[in-house]
Write a protein that holds these residues in place. Structure first.
Motif, PDB file in Angstrom:
ATOM      1  N   PRO A  39       1.284   5.265 -12.773  1.00 26.29           N
ATOM      2  CA  PRO A  39       2.358   4.629 -13.928  1.00 26.29           C
ATOM      3  C   PRO A  39       2.081   3.441 -14.840  1.00 26.29           C
ATOM      4  CG  PRO A  39       3.544   6.342 -12.337  1.00 26.29           C
ATOM      5  CD  PRO A  39       2.013   5.399 -12.132  1.00 26.29           C
ATOM      6  N   ALA A  40       2.051   2.734 -13.998  1.00 24.55           N
ATOM      7  CA  ALA A  40       1.396   1.078 -14.913  1.00 24.55           C
ATOM      8  C   ALA A  40       0.254   0.942 -15.688  1.00 24.55           C
ATOM      9  CB  ALA A  40       1.987   0.181 -13.377  1.00 24.55           C
ATOM     10  N   VAL A  41      -0.556   2.275 -15.082  1.00 25.18           N
ATOM     11  CA  VAL A  41      -1.747   1.746 -15.931  1.00 25.18           C
ATOM     12  C   VAL A  41      -1.841   1.747 -17.260  1.00 25.18           C
ATOM     13  CG1 VAL A  41      -4.175   2.480 -15.891  1.00 25.18           C
ATOM     14  CG2 VAL A  41      -2.996   1.357 -13.667  1.00 25.18           C
ATOM     15  N   VAL A  42      -2.178   1.798 -18.136  1.00 31.07           N
ATOM     16  CA  VAL A  42      -1.527   1.500 -19.840  1.00 31.07           C
ATOM     17  C   VAL A  42      -3.579   1.676 -20.103  1.00 31.07           C
ATOM     18  CG1 VAL A  42       0.567   0.992 -20.094  1.00 31.07           C
ATOM     19  CG2 VAL A  42      -1.724  -0.004 -20.622  1.00 31.07           C
ATOM     20  N   ASP A 117      11.827  -1.397 -19.523  1.00 33.12           N
ATOM     21  CA  ASP A 117      12.315  -0.083 -18.154  1.00 33.12           C
ATOM     22  C   ASP A 117      10.446   0.009 -18.179  1.00 33.12           C
ATOM     23  OD1 ASP A 117      14.846  -1.588 -18.073  1.00 33.12           O
ATOM     24  OD2 ASP A 117      15.467   0.131 -18.707  1.00 33.12           O
ATOM     25  N   LEU A 118       9.529  -0.063 -18.189  1.00 34.94           N
ATOM     26  CA  LEU A 118       8.573   0.112 -18.285  1.00 34.94           C
ATOM     27  C   LEU A 118       8.332   0.040 -16.866  1.00 34.94           C
ATOM     28  CD1 LEU A 118       6.541  -1.617 -21.052  1.00 34.94           C
ATOM     29  CD2 LEU A 118       7.901   1.717 -21.102  1.00 34.94           C
ATOM     30  N   ALA A 119       7.442   1.741 -16.127  1.00 36.53           N
ATOM     31  CA  ALA A 119       7.041   1.051 -14.476  1.00 36.53           C
ATOM     32  C   ALA A 119       5.575   0.120 -14.906  1.00 36.53           C
ATOM     33  CB  ALA A 119       6.249   2.443 -14.476  1.00 36.53           C
ATOM     34  N   CYS A 120       6.350  -0.803 -13.694  1.00 34.88           N
ATOM     35  CA  CYS A 120       4.773  -1.575 -13.723  1.00 34.88           C
ATOM     36  C   CYS A 120       4.637  -2.023 -12.443  1.00 34.88           C
ATOM     37  CB  CYS A 120       5.949  -3.011 -13.917  1.00 34.88           C
ATOM     38  SG  CYS A 120       7.601  -3.374 -12.290  1.00 34.88           S
ATOM     39  N   ALA A 121       3.652  -2.593 -11.761  1.00 32.27           N
ATOM     40  CA  ALA A 121       3.514  -2.480 -10.450  1.00 32.27           C
ATOM     41  C   ALA A 121       2.906  -4.119 -10.333  1.00 32.27           C
ATOM     42  CB  ALA A 121       1.523  -2.152 -10.477  1.00 32.27           C
ATOM     43  N   PRO A 122       3.341  -4.408  -8.464  1.00 31.99           N
ATOM     44  CA  PRO A 122       3.112  -5.629  -8.268  1.00 31.99           C
ATOM     45  C   PRO A 122       2.147  -6.572  -7.581  1.00 31.99           C
ATOM     46  CG  PRO A 122       3.706  -4.380  -6.579  1.00 31.99           C
ATOM     47  CD  PRO A 122       3.954  -3.073  -7.484  1.00 31.99           C
ATOM     48  N   LEU A 123       1.910  -7.756  -8.450  1.00 32.92           N
ATOM     49  CA  LEU A 123       0.493  -8.848  -7.495  1.00 32.92           C
ATOM     50  C   LEU A 123       0.681  -8.803  -6.355  1.00 32.92           C
ATOM     51  CD1 LEU A 123      -0.065 -11.122 -10.683  1.00 32.92           C
ATOM     52  CD2 LEU A 123      -1.207  -9.095  -9.954  1.00 32.92           C
ATOM     53  N   GLY A 124      -0.397  -8.764  -5.446  1.00 28.80           N
ATOM     54  CA  GLY A 124      -0.352  -8.585  -4.333  1.00 28.80           C
ATOM     55  C   GLY A 124      -0.793 -10.828  -3.991  1.00 28.80           C
ATOM     56  N   LEU A 187      -6.724  -3.255 -10.045  1.00 29.28           N
ATOM     57  CA  LEU A 187      -7.982  -2.517  -8.971  1.00 29.28           C
ATOM     58  C   LEU A 187      -6.441  -3.099  -7.347  1.00 29.28           C
ATOM     59  CD1 LEU A 187     -10.854  -2.003  -6.883  1.00 29.28           C
ATOM     60  CD2 LEU A 187     -11.122  -4.166  -6.618  1.00 29.28           C
ATOM     61  N   VAL A 188      -6.962  -1.478  -6.272  1.00 26.44           N
ATOM     62  CA  VAL A 188      -5.053  -1.957  -5.634  1.00 26.44           C
ATOM     63  C   VAL A 188      -5.650  -1.807  -4.188  1.00 26.44           C
ATOM     64  CG1 VAL A 188      -3.422  -0.309  -5.145  1.00 26.44           C
ATOM     65  CG2 VAL A 188      -4.235  -0.573  -7.752  1.00 26.44           C
ATOM     66  N   ASP A 189      -4.611  -2.551  -3.803  1.00 27.32           N
ATOM     67  CA  ASP A 189      -5.426  -1.865  -1.655  1.00 27.32           C
ATOM     68  C   ASP A 189      -4.259  -0.651  -1.510  1.00 27.32           C
ATOM     69  OD1 ASP A 189      -2.729  -2.263  -2.143  1.00 27.32           O
ATOM     70  OD2 ASP A 189      -2.665  -5.079  -1.001  1.00 27.32           O
ATOM     71  N   SER A 190      -4.668  -0.486  -0.328  1.00 24.75           N
ATOM     72  CA  SER A 190      -3.702   0.863   0.324  1.00 24.75           C
ATOM     73  C   SER A 190      -2.575   1.204   0.038  1.00 24.75           C
ATOM     74  CB  SER A 190      -4.461   1.323   1.576  1.00 24.75           C
ATOM     75  OG  SER A 190      -4.128   0.422   2.668  1.00 24.75           O
ATOM     76  N   ARG A 191      -1.795   0.096  -0.394  1.00 26.68           N
ATOM     77  CA  ARG A 191      -0.706  -0.906  -0.205  1.00 26.68           C
ATOM     78  C   ARG A 191      -0.017  -0.569  -1.555  1.00 26.68           C
ATOM     79  NH1 ARG A 191       1.358  -4.751   4.854  1.00 26.68           N
ATOM     80  NH2 ARG A 191       0.541  -3.469   6.473  1.00 26.68           N
ATOM     81  N   GLY A 192      -0.736  -0.263  -2.296  1.00 27.17           N
ATOM     82  CA  GLY A 192      -0.273   0.072  -4.131  1.00 27.17           C
ATOM     83  C   GLY A 192      -0.350  -1.367  -4.321  1.00 27.17           C
ATOM     84  N   ARG A 193      -0.247  -2.510  -4.077  1.00 28.71           N
ATOM     85  CA  ARG A 193       0.093  -4.305  -4.528  1.00 28.71           C
ATOM     86  C   ARG A 193      -1.465  -4.091  -5.178  1.00 28.71           C
ATOM     87  NH1 ARG A 193       0.813  -6.436   0.955  1.00 28.71           N
ATOM     88  NH2 ARG A 193      -0.915  -5.689   1.796  1.00 28.71           N
ATOM     89  N   ILE A 194      -1.530  -4.968  -6.441  1.00 26.10           N
ATOM     90  CA  ILE A 194      -3.140  -5.449  -7.670  1.00 26.10           C
ATOM     91  C   ILE A 194      -3.656  -6.028  -6.432  1.00 26.10           C
ATOM     92  CG2 ILE A 194      -3.306  -5.910  -9.374  1.00 26.10           C
ATOM     93  CD1 ILE A 194      -1.238  -5.067 -10.637  1.00 26.10           C
ATOM     94  N   ILE A 212     -11.158  -9.207 -11.274  1.00 23.31           N
ATOM     95  CA  ILE A 212     -10.692 -11.606 -10.787  1.00 23.31           C
ATOM     96  C   ILE A 212      -9.719 -10.779  -9.878  1.00 23.31           C
ATOM     97  CG2 ILE A 212      -9.715 -13.164 -11.814  1.00 23.31           C
ATOM     98  CD1 ILE A 212     -12.288 -12.339 -13.244  1.00 23.31           C
ATOM     99  N   PRO A 213      -9.099 -12.044  -8.892  1.00 20.51           N
ATOM    100  CA  PRO A 213      -8.415 -11.927  -7.694  1.00 20.51           C
ATOM    101  C   PRO A 213      -7.013 -12.057  -8.719  1.00 20.51           C
ATOM    102  CG  PRO A 213      -9.657 -14.077  -7.441  1.00 20.51           C
ATOM    103  CD  PRO A 213     -10.709 -13.098  -8.648  1.00 20.51           C
ATOM    104  N   ALA A 214      -6.052 -11.666  -7.584  1.00 17.33           N
ATOM    105  CA  ALA A 214      -4.751 -11.497  -8.282  1.00 17.33           C
ATOM    106  C   ALA A 214      -4.497 -13.191  -8.031  1.00 17.33           C
ATOM    107  CB  ALA A 214      -3.989 -10.408  -7.024  1.00 17.33           C
ATOM    108  N   ASP A 215      -4.586 -13.913  -6.762  1.00 14.91           N
ATOM    109  CA  ASP A 215      -4.804 -15.301  -7.094  1.00 14.91           C
ATOM    110  C   ASP A 215      -4.614 -16.166  -8.082  1.00 14.91           C
ATOM    111  OD1 ASP A 215      -3.774 -14.289  -5.008  1.00 14.91           O
ATOM    112  OD2 ASP A 215      -4.565 -15.433  -3.274  1.00 14.91           O
TER     113      ASP A 215
END
Length: 336
Positions: A39-42, A117-124, A187-194, A212-215
């Motif tokens: 839901p956070a991907v556009v 209040d949009l769906a968002c995803a965390p940076l890992g 690009l996401v890991d198995s825990r749903g973190r970017i 490009i890495p999340a860091d």
């Protein structure tokens, strides 16, 4: 008496059930990630002015919402020279958007859609990644919502050339298939973190994608929010690579064999004020050896803005240390 079963090929009771369980677990992991992050991907649709042709050319890619007030990470090359931007949520809702800031040096851009209040995803944390771990790429290529592909991380610490010629370092290489329009998607890991922002594919290669890495994104986003660009130490020179005279290299214990030759200095620039001249051969910055323009970019990227740096040059066969007070800019070196 039946013949013995070859080693490694025994029909162990329950093997098929075990394989099915593993596949089910893998599928469940991917499904959980897609349900959480999808839901956070556009999709990102861009109107661009075409020089000399008038009108607009429509381009686009993908992006991922990283804050509920509509901040979206994507690629710089997706929104480069954008006239208008429209993002489309996973449910098909269109929203107008604007560019907040771009950084060609890392191919990252931050845009903001008009929404709350949009769906968002965390940076890992991309520092803890390991080769071989599961990687899931999600995007909206060509308008297909939540296109998903899976693979593994195949290499870490790769390098790519950005649109401005600067080397993008610490790039993630993975095997999750990418398609045109996946650029800017997560690009996401198995825990749903970017863990990365997908940036490129090699057209003639099979199963090679880059992110490009999340860091890196964590470092870039605050600068884009504050300034609309990333401020980097700036010398204000044009330069090229030049081989060092073997005698000079040996005399000053220089192992690189090459130096960065100054071919122009911008009037009033930090380099000009410090006394750097056309023809100087830069061999070190802050005692770190410089054998290429990439070395110079890399060292300056790690320098604090407006803190003095020591630039070591060879001039007329002499080694000279010059103190330069760099200033922040979005481009530090012009390459010849």
């Amino acid at each position: 008496m039946p013949p013995p079963t070859p080693a490694g090929h025994a029909d162990t009771p329950g093997t098929e059930e075990s394989d099915a369980e593993l596949l089910d677990a893998y599928s469940r992991a991917v499904i959980r990630v897609v349900e959480a992050v999808g839901p956070a991907v556009v999709s990102v649709a861009v109107g661009k002015q075409v020089p000399g042709h008038g009108g607009q050319q429509i381009g686009g890619g993908s992006g991922v919402i990283v804050a509920p007030d509509g901040y979206i990470l994507t690629n710089d090359h997706v929104v480069h020279r954008a006239g208008t931007i429209e993002v489309r949520l996973a449910d098909g809702t269109p929203l107008p958007a604007r560019v907040v800031g771009t950084d060609p040096a890392t191919d990252l851009a931050l845009i903001q859609a008009k929404g709350n209040d949009l769906a968002c995803a965390p940076l890992g944390d991309s520092r803890s990644l390991a080769v071989g771990q599961l990687a899931i790429a999600i995007g909206n290529p060509l308008g297909f919502q939540s296109t998903v592909s899976t693979g593994v991380l195949s290499a870490l610490g790769r390098a790519l050339r950005g649109r401005d010629g600067r080397l993008i370092e610490d790039v993630i290489q993975h095997t999750a298939p990418l398609n045109p329009g996946n650029s800017g998607g997560p690009l996401v890991d198995s825990r749903g973190r970017i863990i990365g922002i997908n940036t490129a594919i090699i057209a003639l290669a099979q199963g090679i994608g880059f992110s490009i890495p999340a860091d890196t994104a964590k470092r870039v986003v605050p600068e884009l929010l504050a300034y609309g660009k990333v401020k980097r130490a700036h010398l204000g020179i044009g330069c090229q690579i030049r081989p060092l005279n073997p005698g000079v290299a040996a005399g000053y214990n220089l192992n690189a064999g090459y130096a960065v030759e100054v071919v122009t200095t911008n009037p009033g620039s930090p380099a000009a004020r410090a006394g750097i001249r056309v023809g100087d051969l830069i061999v070190a910055v802050n005692s770190l050896p410089v054998g290429s323009i990439d070395d110079l970019h890399r060292i300056l990227a790690g320098c604090l803005i407006e803190e003095p740096v020591t630039v070591t040059v060879i001039r007329g066969g002499r080694r000279i240390d010059l103190t330069v007070n760099p200033i922040g800019t979005d481009r530090s070196i012009a390459v010849r």
